[in-house]
Design a protein around this motif. Structure first.
Motif, PDB file in Angstrom:
ATOM      1  N   GLU A   1      -3.315  -7.928   9.939  1.00 14.60           N
ATOM      2  CA  GLU A   1      -3.855  -6.789  10.652  1.00 14.60           C
ATOM      3  C   GLU A   1      -2.313  -6.009  10.885  1.00 14.60           C
ATOM      4  O   GLU A   1      -2.165  -4.950  10.776  1.00 14.60           O
ATOM      5  CB  GLU A   1      -4.683  -6.754  11.530  1.00 14.60           C
ATOM      6  CG  GLU A   1      -5.934  -6.936  10.949  1.00 14.60           C
ATOM      7  CD  GLU A   1      -7.083  -6.623  12.177  1.00 14.60           C
ATOM      8  OE1 GLU A   1      -6.811  -6.587  13.389  1.00 14.60           O
ATOM      9  OE2 GLU A   1      -8.408  -6.773  11.747  1.00 14.60           O
TER      10      GLU A   1
ATOM     11  N   SER B   1       0.620  -6.840   9.706  1.00 14.26           N
ATOM     12  CA  SER B   1       1.393  -6.541   8.471  1.00 14.26           C
ATOM     13  C   SER B   1       1.018  -5.167   8.039  1.00 14.26           C
ATOM     14  O   SER B   1       1.633  -4.368   7.672  1.00 14.26           O
ATOM     15  CB  SER B   1       1.145  -7.775   7.519  1.00 14.26           C
ATOM     16  OG  SER B   1       1.833  -7.181   6.290  1.00 14.26           O
ATOM     17  N   ASP B   2      -0.566  -4.974   7.806  1.00 16.76           N
ATOM     18  CA  ASP B   2      -1.003  -3.603   7.491  1.00 16.76           C
ATOM     19  C   ASP B   2      -0.466  -2.784   8.153  1.00 16.76           C
ATOM     20  O   ASP B   2      -0.109  -1.628   7.862  1.00 16.76           O
ATOM     21  CB  ASP B   2      -2.356  -3.802   7.422  1.00 16.76           C
ATOM     22  CG  ASP B   2      -3.043  -4.579   6.444  1.00 16.76           C
ATOM     23  OD1 ASP B   2      -2.187  -5.115   5.384  1.00 16.76           O
ATOM     24  OD2 ASP B   2      -3.927  -4.810   6.241  1.00 16.76           O
ATOM     25  N   ASN B   3      -0.540  -2.763   9.579  1.00 12.13           N
ATOM     26  CA  ASN B   3      -0.276  -1.716  10.571  1.00 12.13           C
ATOM     27  C   ASN B   3       1.277  -1.492  10.423  1.00 12.13           C
ATOM     28  O   ASN B   3       1.619  -0.101  10.774  1.00 12.13           O
ATOM     29  CB  ASN B   3      -0.509  -2.252  12.027  1.00 12.13           C
ATOM     30  CG  ASN B   3      -0.488  -1.113  12.987  1.00 12.13           C
ATOM     31  OD1 ASN B   3       0.473  -1.283  13.740  1.00 12.13           O
ATOM     32  ND2 ASN B   3      -1.298  -0.319  12.838  1.00 12.13           N
TER      33      ASN B   3
ATOM     34  N   GLY C   1       2.953  -1.257   7.649  1.00 15.35           N
ATOM     35  CA  GLY C   1       3.053  -0.500   6.604  1.00 15.35           C
ATOM     36  C   GLY C   1       3.048  -1.194   5.329  1.00 15.35           C
ATOM     37  O   GLY C   1       3.342  -0.840   4.139  1.00 15.35           O
ATOM     38  N   ALA C   2       2.961  -2.833   5.642  1.00 24.17           N
ATOM     39  CA  ALA C   2       2.954  -3.418   4.199  1.00 24.17           C
ATOM     40  C   ALA C   2       1.917  -3.517   3.530  1.00 24.17           C
ATOM     41  O   ALA C   2       0.803  -3.279   3.989  1.00 24.17           O
ATOM     42  CB  ALA C   2       3.349  -5.027   4.862  1.00 24.17           C
TER      43      ALA C   2
END
Lengths: 350, 307
Positions: free
Chosen positions: B203, B205-207, B209-210
């Motif tokens: 999460e 990482s997603d957060n 921008g990945a």
């Protein structure tokens, strides 16, 4: 114009409502805390803003842009997790620079931003260390600036201090507020710790069972709790069953002892079981002419460091009174007959 | 007087304490000495002796024999392929039951199967493969009888696997059989590692921008790499040292180092136990090189692990 707006947001898990008709408008640069017990829906709401959960219905906008169904990696929202969530295989510098690296920023730019961020948290010498070489407080500082390094529109913090010890918590919350004010970033902070919420926030949203119980400034929330839940959850409170004597004059009885409140009761209020609410710190020892006075017997005395809590049995009802722990303080003994007084303005009826 | 008595009691308590700590592991050490250290020493010494017990390098020089070099080559080839195939296949199965959305019942079934299959080797495994995809195996027979007729009425049976060049009794068959116990082993080893990947990392990482690929490239794989490397080594070792499955499946017709060792030690025609010891020593050297390589790689890739 609101910067972050949640409109009629609902979320259900297997037909169980987790968030129920949540509405909030936060201004640019505002610090808003979601406060409530475990399972009240505060983290779910935060995760919907971050994009990790999709609302069952409702709308989430940031700067007038509808982000309700935008994936998390396209939202430009920074999030700090309770567990820090630092990548263990990366150095502190790599962790902070990760968000810039994945969007293809140059090495020079990444290094510059990493230096700025490390400077912000005064950890310049920890650049090449790994997360396990840092203390919990230091790791959370790094997690904070990692989220800020991408220059997010909004900063979300999910109980970021829960895993830290009390002293570090106080230090770090001051640091969070300082950085937030310095950068002027709109911040949503989830916590179950009322002290954290009250000390940090511009506004507090108190939540219970997926619903918003009250939204207001810390002072409004504490001084004028809108519901019994808020009154009980935020701070200590005495809730005493009373008999209504004269509703227009706000006159009630605790046992056989009369108490006047500053607010008149309407007839409908009087028809229900009514309770007198008063904070322990609003009670004063001794008798005072013209104030409300209650007489009882000292049931227990608890030493809490800076304050001393005296519990008094008033005709079968236990009332707590908080007194500052001063050297000159004359303490009653358990079993003593004891009088307390308070203003009509200090109490209200729920 | 009283003081010296107290000291004596304390010393006795200390000795009993130390003894208590060690007593549990004594059988283990005896076992290791009798069945690992002594045989290894015997193997090492035997590799440098002739049949009369004289010191010689002939056995070591004998390893240069083309047939022996081929045996090492085939053993290495089968071990590398099966450990790679097993690692990849096992990784995806483990991924499906941990991070993937596979239902819980499937996870339970796969984990039970893996526990069983990882220990299902040797003659029973060879027999199972012969009974299913051997020349007269059940699956072979079913596939053989699936025939099609074209417009001209000519019948063809394209699924006859043996007509298409496959044989269970060669390197390919052996690779298949080894993969059967290798991939479940990978599932058993890598599942806890995959479970150790924190949801918060994904999460975060997603957060930041990945994409999903970037998360796996920069976070998940580097975190899993030491476990994957360790599991791969274990898989390689188990294939490299396997004997019974290959012997039962191919009847010794395929050149593997373990089969050669067996032939030397069993005392077949021209059997030379000391050459067998040298062959085994060669295997130990190969495993040592592999483990050294693994250790170097692991140190490089896992600097972030708490030491």
């Amino acid at each position: 114009m609101s910067f972050l707006k949640l409109t009629h947001v609902n979320k259900t898990f297997a037909d169980m409502p987790a968030v129920d008709d949540f509405n909030l408008s936060a201004e640019q640069g505002e610090f808003v805390s979601f406060l409530g017990p475990s399972g009240c829906g505060k983290t779910t709401t935060l995760r919907m803003i971050a994009g990790f959960e999709l609302p069952t219905s409702g709308k989430i906008t940031i700067a007038d842009q509808d982000l309700t169904y935008v994936p998390p990696n396209k939202r430009n929202v920074g999030m700090v997790f309770q567990s820090y969530a630092l990548f263990p295989n990366m150095t502190i510098a790599d962790n902070i620079g990760y968000g810039l690296k994945v969007v293809g920023k140059s090495k020079t730019e990444i290094n510059k931003r990493v230096d700025e961020m490390l400077d912000l948290i005064h950890l310049e010498n920890f650049r090449e260390r790994y997360p396990y070489q840092l203390s919990g407080g230091q790791q959370q500082r790094v997690a904070l600036v990692r989220a800020l390094a991408i220059r997010p529109q909004i900063l979300l913090l999910d109980e970021p201090l829960s895993a830290l010890d009390a002293k570090i918590r106080v230090e770090l919350r001051q640091e969070i507020r300082r950085i937030q004010q310095q950068l002027g970033i709109t911040t949503i902070y989830v916590t179950h710790d009322q002290e954290e919420a009250l000390s940090l926030s511009d506004r507090v949203v108190v939540m219970s069972q997926g619903r918003m119980e009250q939204v207001g400034t810390p002072s409004e929330i504490y001084t004028y709790p809108a519901t019994e839940f808020v009154a009980k959850f935020v701070g200590q409170i005495n809730l005493l069953p009373v008999d209504v004597i004269n509703p227009p004059e706000g006159l009630v009885k605790v046992g056989q002892q009369p108490v006047r409140t500053s607010r008149a009761l309407n007839r409908a209020d009087g028809a229900h079981a009514v309770r007198l609410a008063i904070r322990p710190e609003e009670l004063n020892p001794g008798y005072l002419e013209g104030a409300n006075n209650l007489t009882g017997k000292v049931d227990s005395i608890t030493y809490l460091g800076s304050i001393i809590r005296v519990r008094i049995d008033v005709e079968g009802q236990l009332i707590s009174m908080d007194m500052f722990n001063e050297r000159k303080l004359k303490m009653p003994a358990v079993g003593d007959i004891f009088q307390v007084n308070f203003d009509a303005d200090a109490c209200w009826l729920i | 007087m009283e003081n010296s008595q107290t000291q004596q009691v304390s010393r006795r308590a200390k000795i009993l304490d130390v003894l208590g700590n060690w007593i549990g592991v004594i059988p283990f050490f005896i076992f290791i000495i009798v069945f690992l250290i002594l045989p290894s020493m015997n193997l090492f010494i035997g590799a440098f002796r002739d049949l009369n017990g004289n010191f010689t390098f002939d056995n070591i020089i004998g390893l240069k024999d083309p047939a022996i070099l081929k045996a090492y080559s085939v053993s290495l080839q089968v071990s590398v392929i099966t450990s790679l195939v097993g690692s990849v296949f096992g990784f995806f199965v483990a991924y499906a039951i941990t991070i993937g959305k596979a239902p819980k019942w499937m996870r339970n079934i796969l984990m039970t199967f893996s526990g069983l299959a990882a220990n299902f080797g040797g003659v029973p495994l060879a027999f199972a493969f012969i009974a299913t995809i051997g020349r007269t195996g059940l699956i072979t027979a079913i596939l053989k009888n699936i025939c099609f007729s074209n417009a001209a009425g000519v019948q063809s049976c394209p699924l006859d696997i043996y007509d298409n060049g496959f044989t269970l009794y060669g390197v390919l068959g052996l690779t298949l059989a080894y993969t059967y116990f290798e991939f479940p082993l990978m599932v058993l080893i890598i599942t806890p590692a995959l479970e150790g990947l924190k949801r918060d990392w994904r999460e975060a990482s997603d957060n930041l921008g990945a994409s999903s690929w970037q998360y796996w490239r920069y976070v998940a794989f580097p975190v899993l790499w030491p476990s994957i490397l360790g599991a791969g080594l274990l898989l390689f070792g188990s294939a490299f040292g396997a004997y019974a499955t290959a012997q039962a499946l191919t009847g010794g017709s395929i050149y593997l180092v373990t089969i050669l060792i067996g032939q030397q030690i069993r005392g077949d025609v021209l059997g030379n136990p000391n050459l067998g010891y040298a062959l085994a020593l060669g295997m130990v050297v190969i495993m040592s090189i592999t483990i050294t390589g693994y250790t170097i790689l692991q140190r490089r890739t896992a600097r972030w692990l708490k030491s």
